[in-house]
Design a protein around this motif. Structure first.
Motif, mmCIF file in Angstrom:
data_model
loop_
_atom_site.group_PDB
_atom_site.id
_atom_site.type_symbol
_atom_site.label_atom_id
_atom_site.label_comp_id
_atom_site.label_asym_id
_atom_site.label_seq_id
_atom_site.Cartn_x
_atom_site.Cartn_y
_atom_site.Cartn_z
ATOM 1 N N LYS A 98 60.320 83.216 63.879
ATOM 2 C CA LYS A 98 59.611 82.695 62.698
ATOM 3 C C LYS A 98 59.730 81.173 62.518
ATOM 4 C CE LYS A 98 58.321 86.760 61.229
ATOM 5 N NZ LYS A 98 57.004 87.196 61.596
ATOM 6 N N GLU A 111 56.413 79.748 61.114
ATOM 7 C CA GLU A 111 56.219 80.046 59.705
ATOM 8 C C GLU A 111 57.142 79.215 58.814
ATOM 9 O OE1 GLU A 111 54.829 83.585 62.017
ATOM 10 O OE2 GLU A 111 56.504 82.213 62.147
ATOM 11 N N SER A 112 58.349 78.934 59.293
ATOM 12 C CA SER A 112 59.304 78.212 58.454
ATOM 13 C C SER A 112 59.224 76.694 58.601
ATOM 14 C CB SER A 112 60.730 78.677 58.743
ATOM 15 O OG SER A 112 61.098 78.359 60.068
ATOM 16 N N ARG A 113 58.942 76.184 59.806
ATOM 17 C CA ARG A 113 58.965 74.738 60.027
ATOM 18 C C ARG A 113 57.602 74.145 60.392
ATOM 19 N NH1 ARG A 113 62.141 71.362 59.069
ATOM 20 N NH2 ARG A 113 62.366 70.430 61.086
#
Length: 144
Positions: A60, A63-65
């Motif tokens: 992910k 999606e996170s960074r």
């Protein structure tokens, strides 16, 4: 301070130390197991939708960074993808990012659903800006 370009470069370099194994495949989709050479116990799952040119990884990172991970880069290499897919580029990293400007003027009408959508968009935009600022400095991060 590491820039986003440096982070992406590091992820591409890390892809060289990975192994890949096809877990399942259909006409449009393929699922891979991607492991590090040094630590085969760290298994990541990468799913590729060939028809839509979409990638997802269990780590992910995208999606996170907002940057692609080494696992996806390795899957792209394995799939012989020569052009970087648009699905792996957030609009905020493009030259046209400001063209998607979200108005800060509240709609003046009784359409409750439109007002609520405006609020969600305004909050999401401000949260993204806050994250872009706060993650770079520990003091700012702690304050947020």
């Amino acid at each position: 301070m590491i820039t986003s370009l440096e982070e992406i470069r590091n992820e591409i370099k890390r892809a060289g130390a990975l192994n890949i194994k096809v877990l399942s495949t259909t006409l449009d989709k393929v699922e891979f197991s991607v492991t590090a050479l040094r630590d085969p116990a760290k298994d990541r799952r990468v799913e590729v939708d060939r028809s839509k040119n979409l990638f997802s990884c269990s780590c992910k990172l995208f999606e996170s960074r907002g940057i692609s991970c080494s696992h996806v880069f390795y899957a792209m290499k394995f799939e012989n993808i020569l052009e970087f897919p648009n699905s792996l580029i957030y609009k905020r990293w493009t030259k046209n990012a400001k063209n998607e400007f979200i108005s800060t003027e509240m709609p003046v009408n009784d359409d409750v659903e439109r007002v609520l959508k405006f609020r969600v968009g305004a909050l999401a935009s401000n949260c993204n800006k806050l994250c872009d600022i706060a993650y770079k400095d520990l003091v700012d991060f702690d304050e947020v």
